[in-house]
Scaffold this motif. Structure first.
Motif, PDB file in Angstrom:
ATOM      1  N   LYS A 184     -57.881 -34.757  35.315  1.00 30.26           N
ATOM      2  CA  LYS A 184     -56.932 -35.828  35.653  1.00 30.26           C
ATOM      3  C   LYS A 184     -56.901 -36.936  34.601  1.00 30.26           C
TER       4      LYS A 184
ATOM      5  N   SER B   3     -56.644 -39.840  46.035  1.00 31.72           N
ATOM      6  CA  SER B   3     -56.738 -40.617  44.807  1.00 31.72           C
ATOM      7  C   SER B   3     -55.375 -40.967  44.226  1.00 31.72           C
ATOM      8  N   SER B   4     -54.326 -40.643  44.954  1.00 32.22           N
ATOM      9  CA  SER B   4     -53.004 -40.847  44.393  1.00 32.22           C
ATOM     10  C   SER B   4     -52.664 -42.321  44.199  1.00 32.22           C
TER      11      SER B   4
ATOM     12  N   THR C 266     -50.786 -36.821  41.901  1.00 31.30           N
ATOM     13  CA  THR C 266     -51.965 -37.409  41.277  1.00 31.30           C
ATOM     14  C   THR C 266     -51.858 -37.185  39.765  1.00 31.30           C
TER      15      THR C 266
ATOM     16  N   ASN D  15     -50.862 -29.806  42.624  1.00 28.48           N
ATOM     17  CA  ASN D  15     -50.726 -31.266  42.604  1.00 28.48           C
ATOM     18  C   ASN D  15     -49.283 -31.755  42.559  1.00 28.48           C
TER      19      ASN D  15
ATOM     20  N   CYS E  79     -59.466 -34.615  44.215  1.00 26.21           N
ATOM     21  CA  CYS E  79     -58.647 -35.814  44.057  1.00 26.21           C
ATOM     22  C   CYS E  79     -58.088 -36.313  45.367  1.00 26.21           C
TER      23      CYS E  79
END
Lengths: 323, 582
Positions: B520, B25-26, B192, B174, B22
């Motif tokens: 996610k 990808s936040s 995320t 995370n 990820c």
């Protein structure tokens, strides 16, 4: 002078044996499959830096030769190192369990000696009778039984009568026990493992005693004693048994050394927290320092027992003193 | 190894994979938020194969007439390897920490999440901010238990996540930020989106430690935390229903009741957790009344004890599966025919699961089809059925591949006999008898299996050999324990787990992609689709042939009641509710 020579020679051989054993212990454990670092890191996702720091902390980053030299140096200072698992000094890890093991071994040995000598003497004296046959058969059966199997059988037979595991009742303290209750509790926990060891050893002792007694009973001095009209018991006790003691004494001394090693199986069966159990667990944990320490103790006990047997032989057998 | 050590705890490790996948990808658009309160109980677990579904939990709810006080003596062949949470690894240790320390959440008897120390919690609309409202409480030494303790623990774990606190860090995977706005509020902000079930699964193992005790050991880049031995300062300061007052790794660990516990008071005054090196000794001690409760019981012994009125045997569903493993490293150099899904399917048709259930497990097991089991409830894909036991079909499939039999009856594939070594780890219950059944059937299809029995550490290293490249082994047998959430058991076949938990050498980018995606996906229905899809994929590719799923079998003396075996290590309740019947 001959005596001093003999003792010095034996002591020198004992020291050489210990040194060779120390070296072999070091090599053997590291040659075995499995990596101490991977099992002790217990975190395969840790960073390389973390694993490296761990290796450095435990001295595993050094070459094997360097590790060996450091191990010898530490040993010379009486330092057995730190356990990889608990990070406590190895001696602290081993001394408590050793103190649990020794009384159990002592009790087991006493059981074996008393039973072995009694049955051996009776079997020899009553040779060819049902008593002889019974003694020999029971000795053979117990001698050939796998220790752990015998332990399991005793455990099943005495379930509910004697404690199945441990060195003491961990819950006794909730009853505020007296000193006497504590001693009885310890003894109760010791009986089954000691009996297992004692029975396996008994078979060996009884057979040797019987054989030595038969030899002695066939000697001229026994016939002379009989001719003089001595009572049977007196002949057995004063003539035959005393002269049979030589092989018995050395056998007991030798088997004492191996007993410490034999404790591994018995302690694993009865979860008896002694040196055998610690060794057993250290193998699975790849805890090299504890393994080395435990095997050093085992080696020392065997070498020491051999040394004592040699000295006893020297003391008991005049033929050695004259050669 | 895995049945004894804490795989469950590493469930959360999978989230690390998620984090890896990820990166950056936040800023993505966040999926819809999950429910603000704990989800309602999920639907009943789907039936395994053609068998009727087991009850969700055969636990015995505390009934009237339970006596207060007394000592509960528990026997186990496992051990609490350490009482330092930064060091411990075994399941038994994590169970001890669940009892000793506050957790934000725990499982209830329906295996749904409920508050432990947290009274309730809210989730922000974007699913990133989780706000926990905490119950008032105190540590066992009288110091107030506040959100500052949670804050210190979380910050410390995150600070040394790659080193000293690496064992606990996955439970906060995370997490971007933690805050304690007031004494009774703790806020976790994720960097995320993470599936809500996964967040709660992880937090169920986030043990909150007393800052006033542990902060003094935060030295040498956190390594002081690992070197601290709580047993040197007994009793261990905790805030759970019991605190450890005595600790002996290979003996007994005593837990005494903590009168200041913020939750329901336990029935018994103390719990003694007795380690046995030997199963027979443990059972013997139980039968003679030295022990009140056993956590794990072999099926044959369970059958015997069931006939005795003095004992109560309980079986509860679990996520424990035993499996037959293929080396699935796409680059394995030898015996590459084993990578072919058709060969694997033919092998699966030669697995007589029913015989294994009846002979090895005396009927106390269920045929398994996937690494996710009915224990996981809705996450289990009930559309997939185990391959039929059909030796003719298996023979036909191998014939069709052109693998003809040699003079000794063993087939020849790619110029070599289909003769393979199977690694059998020592600790896996029933593995030898199971292997014998499989070996016999495989001989019928012209495949020779040779057993290679090894201790667990060596077996795991042989599987990864050389140097975690998974090039050497062909076949193995082992087991997995899964949590209700399937994330962890999915993670073990990702590429990232090479040198980690992988026992297959499996590495398929498509699988990894799906794995990251399910982790996610905040919307539970969307995630459910992905989870079912992954099970179909695993069924087709077969890095494992799953053999049986086993229940957790426990037993207690008839004079006791209130045990909840299905919640062991998942909740504080299993030690709170037991008591002697009046």
């Amino acid at each position: 002078m001959a005596g001093a020579d003999y003792v010095l020679k034996r002591a020198f051989f004992a020291l050489v044996t210990v040194f060779v054993a120390i070296t072999l212990n070091f090599i053997l454990f590291r040659a075995a499959p499995g990596d101490a670092a991977s099992s002790l890191a217990k975190c395969r996702h840790c960073t390389k830096e973390f694993a490296d720091a761990l290796r450095q902390e435990l001295g595993l980053d050094k070459s094997k030769l360097e590790q060996y030299w450091l191990y010898l140096q530490d040993l010379a200072h009486g330092d057995l190192g730190l356990s990889f698992v608990s990070r406590q000094p190895v001696w602290e890890e081993l001394s408590g369990p050793l103190l649990n093991t020794l009384p159990m071994l002592a009790l087991g040995t006493i059981i074996a000696i008393v039973l072995g000598i009694t049955v051996g003497v009776v079997a020899a004296w009553r040779r060819g009778t049902a008593a002889d046959w019974g003694g020999v058969m029971s000795s053979l059966v117990f001698y050939s039984m796998p220790t752990q199997w015998l332990g399991l059988m005793l455990l099943i037979v005495f379930a509910g009568v004697l404690p199945a595991a441990g060195v003491s009742d961990p819950f006794l303290e909730f009853e505020d026990p007296s000193w006497w209750q504590t001693v009885v509790d310890r003894l109760e926990h010791m009986i089954l493992p000691a009996l297992t060891l004692g029975l396996v050893l008994y078979g060996e002792y009884a057979l040797i005693v019987r054989s030595a007694m038969l030899e002695a009973l066939g000697e001229d001095y026994v016939m002379t004693a009989r001719a003089k009209g001595f009572r049977n018991w007196t002949i057995v006790r004063k003539q035959a048994l005393r002269n049979s003691l030589l092989p018995i004494t050395t056998l007991i001394a030798l088997s004492l050394g191996f007993l410490v090693g034999g404790a591994i199986l018995v302690e694993a069966v009865f979860s008896y927290p002694g040196i055998g159990l610690v060794t057993y667990e250290a193998i699975f944990d790849r805890d090299y320092p504890v393994l080395q320490g435990a095997f050093l103790i085992l080696t020392l006990s065997v070498v020491l027992a051999n040394f004592v047997a040699d000295l006893l032989y020297f003391r008991l057998d005049p033929r050695i003193r004259t050669t | 190894m895995r049945t004894r050590i804490l795989l469950l705890a590493v469930l959360a490790m999978a989230a690390t994979v998620l984090a890896a996948g990820c990166g950056g990808s936040s800023n993505e658009a966040a999926p819809p938020p999950p429910a603000e309160e704990p989800a309602p109980p999920s639907e009943e677990p789907a039936p395994p194969g053609e068998e009727p579904a087991p009850p969700p939990a055969e636990s015995e709810a505390p009934s009237g007439g339970v006596e207060d006080g007394g000592l509960l003596r528990i026997g186990t062949t496992g051990d609490i390897d350490s009482i330092n949470p930064f060091v411990a690894f075994n399941t038994e240790s994590y169970q001890a920490f669940v009892i000793e320390y506050p957790l934000l959440v725990e499982y209830d008897e329906d295996l749904q999440f409920t508050g432990d120390w947290a009274e309730s919690w809210d989730v922000s609309d974007d699913g990133l901010v989780w706000t926990f409202h905490l119950k008032p409480g105190q540590w066992s030494d009288g110091t107030p238990l506040t959100s500052a303790d949670a804050l210190w623990t979380a910050e410390t774990v995150l600070r040394y996540a790659k080193d000293a606190t690496s064992l606990l860090a996955p439970f906060l995977a995370n997490v971007g930020k933690v805050e304690a706005p007031d004494e009774q509020t703790f806020v976790i902000t994720y960097s995320t989106p993470v599936a809500s079930s996964l967040v709660l699964t992880n937090l169920q193992q986030f043990f909150i430690l007393p800052e006033h005790i542990w902060s003094q050991y935060d030295t040498n880049h956190g390594r002081g935390l690992k070197q601290f031995n709580p047993e040197d300062e007994l009793p261990v300061v905790g805030a759970g229903p019991f605190v450890i007052t005595e600790y002996d790794k290979k003996g007994v660990t005593i837990f005494e009741k903590n009168p200041g516990f913020y939750g329901t008071e336990a029935n018994v005054d103390a719990v003694g957790y007795q380690h046995y090196e030997n199963e027979d000794a443990m059972i013997s001690a139980f039968m003679s009344g030295e022990i009140d409760y056993l956590e794990e019981l072999p099926p044959n012994v369970a059958l015997e004890l069931e006939q005795d009125d003095r004992f109560v045997v309980s079986r509860t569903p679990s996520g424990h599966t035993q499996n037959f493993i293929f080396n699935s490293n796409p680059n394995k150099p030898n015996n590459r025919e084993l990578l072919d899904p058709t060969v694997r399917e033919a092998f699966a048709h030669a697995m007589n699961r029913r015989e294994i259930v009846d002979v090895v497990w005396a009927g106390n097991a269920e045929p398994a089809v996937n690494i996710v089991t009915p224990y996981s409830g809705k996450w289990f894909n009930s559309d997939i059925k185990p391959e039929a036991y059909d030796l003719d079909l298996a023979n036909q499939m191998l014939d069709d591949l052109g693998y003809t039999r040699g003079s000794d009856g063993t087939r020849v594939a790619e110029g070599h006999p289909m003769s393979y070594e199977v690694i059998l780890p020592q600790s896996v219950q029933g593995v030898n008898r199971t292997f014998e059944i499989i070996q016999q059937d495989f001989a019928e299809i012209g495949v020779e299996l040779i057993p290679n029995q090894l201790d667990d550490t060596t077996a795991f290293e042989e599987i990864g050999a050389p140097d975690w490249k998974y090039e050497k082994f062909d076949l193995a047998m082992w087991s997995w324990d899964g949590y209700p959430d399937p994330d962890f058991v999915f993670s073990v076949t990702t590429c990232d787990q090479w040198g980690g938990w992988s026992d297959t050498g499996s590495c398929d980018p498509e699988w990894d992609k799906l794995y990251i995606q399910q982790g996610k996906t905040v919307d539970e229905n969307e995630r459910l689709d992905l989870v079912w899809q992954m099970q179909e994929m695993a069924y087709k590719e077969k890095p494992y042939i799953h053999l049986v799923t086993l229940p957790t079998t426990t037993v207690w003396q008839a004079g006791w009641t209130g045990f909840q075996p299905s919640l062991i290590a998942l909740s504080k309740q299993p030690w709170i509710t037991p008591g002697k019947t009046g």
